[in-house]
Scaffold this motif. Structure first.
Motif, PDB file in Angstrom:
ATOM      1  N   SER A 142       0.839  -1.189   0.000  1.00 25.26           N
ATOM      2  CA  SER A 142       0.000   0.000   0.000  1.00 25.26           C
ATOM      3  C   SER A 142       0.878   1.245   0.000  1.00 25.26           C
ATOM      4  CB  SER A 142      -0.917   0.007   1.225  1.00 25.26           C
ATOM      5  OG  SER A 142      -0.126   0.038   2.417  1.00 25.26           O
ATOM      6  N   ALA A 143       0.253   2.394  -0.184  1.00 24.16           N
ATOM      7  CA  ALA A 143       0.998   3.657  -0.144  1.00 24.16           C
ATOM      8  C   ALA A 143       0.106   4.759   0.411  1.00 24.16           C
ATOM      9  CB  ALA A 143       1.501   4.038  -1.532  1.00 24.16           C
ATOM     10  N   ARG A 144       0.755   5.699   1.050  1.00 22.87           N
ATOM     11  CA  ARG A 144       0.074   6.874   1.611  1.00 22.87           C
ATOM     12  C   ARG A 144       0.881   8.101   1.189  1.00 22.87           C
ATOM     13  NH1 ARG A 144      -3.570   7.392   5.798  1.00 22.87           N
ATOM     14  NH2 ARG A 144      -3.622   9.421   6.828  1.00 22.87           N
ATOM     15  N   ILE A 145       0.232   9.051   0.523  1.00 24.67           N
ATOM     16  CA  ILE A 145       0.937  10.211  -0.024  1.00 24.67           C
ATOM     17  C   ILE A 145       0.432  11.486   0.650  1.00 24.67           C
ATOM     18  CG2 ILE A 145       1.590  11.428  -2.119  1.00 24.67           C
ATOM     19  CD1 ILE A 145      -0.111   8.216  -2.692  1.00 24.67           C
ATOM     20  N   ASP A 146       1.362  12.289   1.143  1.00 27.05           N
ATOM     21  CA  ASP A 146       1.049  13.579   1.762  1.00 27.05           C
ATOM     22  C   ASP A 146       1.059  14.644   0.664  1.00 27.05           C
ATOM     23  OD1 ASP A 146       0.987  15.994   3.119  1.00 27.05           O
ATOM     24  OD2 ASP A 146       2.328  15.322   4.720  1.00 27.05           O
ATOM     25  N   THR A 147      -0.092  15.180   0.328  1.00 27.50           N
ATOM     26  CA  THR A 147      -0.173  16.147  -0.764  1.00 27.50           C
ATOM     27  C   THR A 147       0.556  17.445  -0.443  1.00 27.50           C
ATOM     28  OG1 THR A 147      -2.238  17.164   0.007  1.00 27.50           O
ATOM     29  CG2 THR A 147      -2.420  15.208  -1.410  1.00 27.50           C
ATOM     30  N   ARG A 148       0.799  17.699   0.838  1.00 29.94           N
ATOM     31  CA  ARG A 148       1.451  18.952   1.225  1.00 29.94           C
ATOM     32  C   ARG A 148       2.949  18.939   0.977  1.00 29.94           C
ATOM     33  NH1 ARG A 148      -2.177  18.245   6.554  1.00 29.94           N
ATOM     34  NH2 ARG A 148      -1.589  16.131   5.977  1.00 29.94           N
ATOM     35  N   THR A 149       3.532  17.750   0.834  1.00 30.33           N
ATOM     36  CA  THR A 149       4.969  17.653   0.568  1.00 30.33           C
ATOM     37  C   THR A 149       5.277  16.977  -0.758  1.00 30.33           C
ATOM     38  OG1 THR A 149       5.108  15.566   1.799  1.00 30.33           O
ATOM     39  CG2 THR A 149       5.521  17.598   3.030  1.00 30.33           C
ATOM     40  N   ALA A 150       4.240  16.528  -1.453  1.00 31.12           N
ATOM     41  CA  ALA A 150       4.441  15.785  -2.704  1.00 31.12           C
ATOM     42  C   ALA A 150       4.549  16.764  -3.877  1.00 31.12           C
ATOM     43  CB  ALA A 150       3.302  14.808  -2.927  1.00 31.12           C
TER      44      ALA A 150
END
Length: 408
Positions: A142-150
């Motif tokens: 799985s993956a979790r992406i932080d839109t604030r640092t991506a």
């Protein structure tokens, strides 16, 4: 799949076609799974006729196993006839009585007789299916992406475009999914899509569909939905979950992820399954914007016709190896196979073998997801010629990790 029967420890196994028996078999599966949620669909409407097996104790249905006629993409791009196995379960009152063994024997024999040279399943428990010749052929995470640092490495738009297609549903997705041809891809039966429609209708939160196109041709889509909608506007971590993302080329992959990561009001994007070598983290300046989950098994694969399955895939450049295969449940697969850059063929049974392998461990290597040297190091194969292990690794090498990307 041809109807068949087997008797094991007082258990009869047979194909069921009568609607009430199909429903009873499906109810057994639901009871066996304990904690899984199921949609309100009628299993008769989402099953292919002649493929649902039931195990009987007298008049009572005590076990179930179903499958779908699909295709599996193997190294080299060939699509081989494939049984997508699902809904295997036994009532808790009938555990450890040989019910699963009877079901698996019947199902595997029928698949082989029908010309389905491979079968795959998703295992709820890891210790069951190895004894029936299945091996873990692909893994996911799985993956979790932080839109604030991506922040994307490539700040410019790609050559394609993304459109909203929330009302498109299966009519939009199915033609794209049918063209997916990565190593390990599984085609989707029409009843799979019907089940998807029925489940989607039960979603309590909104669900969204976006489609990527290049030069006017659809080449990818993503389905997503928001989590915790009740607290959405007060949350400081508004999250969407990507239920499925199919990208037929790198441009569609980048375009879809750019769209998802640039949605307003969204702080976090999660996805349940990625191929182990998915380039997602490399899209960003800071790879730590992506938190990858633990590796877990995806496809459990079984070769029902070893000769046909080995002949269907391509091989790398290495000197040939004579490989002996043992299959306890389907002894017609026992034999010695010559595997080389020019393909795989069965040879005389008395040909000296450089390596001897069980059909389950062969299945683990079949799509290239498990290396032969690892099997040797773990003592899972018998090696008469140590140099042959390195040759097998070169022969079975693949450019991309196997990945199905679909649950059935």
């Amino acid at each position: 799949m041809n109807p068949g029967e087997l008797r094991a420890r007082g258990t009869d196994v047979a194909v069921v076609t009568e609607p009430d028996l199909v429903r009873e078999a499906y109810a057994v599966f639901k009871r066996a799974m304990v904690g899984l949620e199921f949609g309100p669909f009628d299993p008769v409407d989402v099953s292919e006729p002649g493929r649902f097996l039931a195990a009987f104790d007298g008049e009572q249905v005590v076990g179930s196993a179903n499958s779908y006629a699909t295709q599996l993409t193997v190294p080299g791009g060939a699509r081989v006839p494939h049984a997508a196995v699902s809904q295997v379960g036994v009532l808790p009152t009938h555990r450890r009585r040989g019910v699963v063994t009877a079901l698996m024997r019947t199902q595997l024999a029928a698949a082989a007789a029908a010309g389905e040279s491979v079968a795959t399943l998703r295992a709820s428990e890891g210790g069951i299916y190895g004894r029936f010749g299945y091996g873990i052929a692909s893994h996911v995470r799985s993956a979790r992406i932080d839109t604030r640092t991506a922040r994307f490495v490539d700040d410019g738009p790609g050559p394609g475009s993304v459109r909203l297609a929330d009302d498109g549903g299966v009519a939009v997705m199915a033609p794209i999914a049918a063209r997916a041809a990565q190593n390990g891809a599984v085609s989707r039966a029409h009843v799979w899509w019907r089940k998807w429609e029925l489940r989607a209708a039960e979603y309590k939160s909104p669900s969204y569909l976006v489609v990527h196109s290049t030069d006017g041709v659809d080449d990818g889509y993503a389905m997503y939905r928001p989590l915790d909608t009740a607290g959405w506007f007060t949350s400081d971590d508004k999250t969407i979950e990507v239920n499925e993302l199919v990208a037929l080329n790198p441009g569609a992959h980048r375009g879809l992820w750019r769209h998802l990561l640039e949605l307003d009001l969204v702080d976090t994007v999660t996805v349940g399954t990625l191929a182990l070598d998915d380039p997602l983290p490399l899209l960003f300046v800071d790879e730590r914007a992506v938190t990858l989950g633990p590796v877990r098994d995806e496809s459990w694969l079984r070769l029902t016709d070893v000769a046909a399955a080995l002949a269907a895939r391509t091989y790398g450049d290495a000197a040939p190896v004579h490989l002996a295969v043992h299959d306890r449940l389907l002894p017609q697969n026992d034999g010695v196979y010559r595997i080389g850059a020019d393909g795989a063929v069965r040879v005389a049974a008395d040909t000296p073998a450089a390596v001897t392998v069980s059909v389950s461990d062969l299945a683990a290597t079949y799509l290239g997801g498990t290396r032969w040297w690892r099997l040797a190091a773990a003592g899972r194969i018998d090696v008469a010629d140590p140099a042959a292990v390195a040759r097998l690794d070169r022969l079975f090498r693949v450019d991309r990790e196997p990945y199905a990307g679909v649950f059935f």
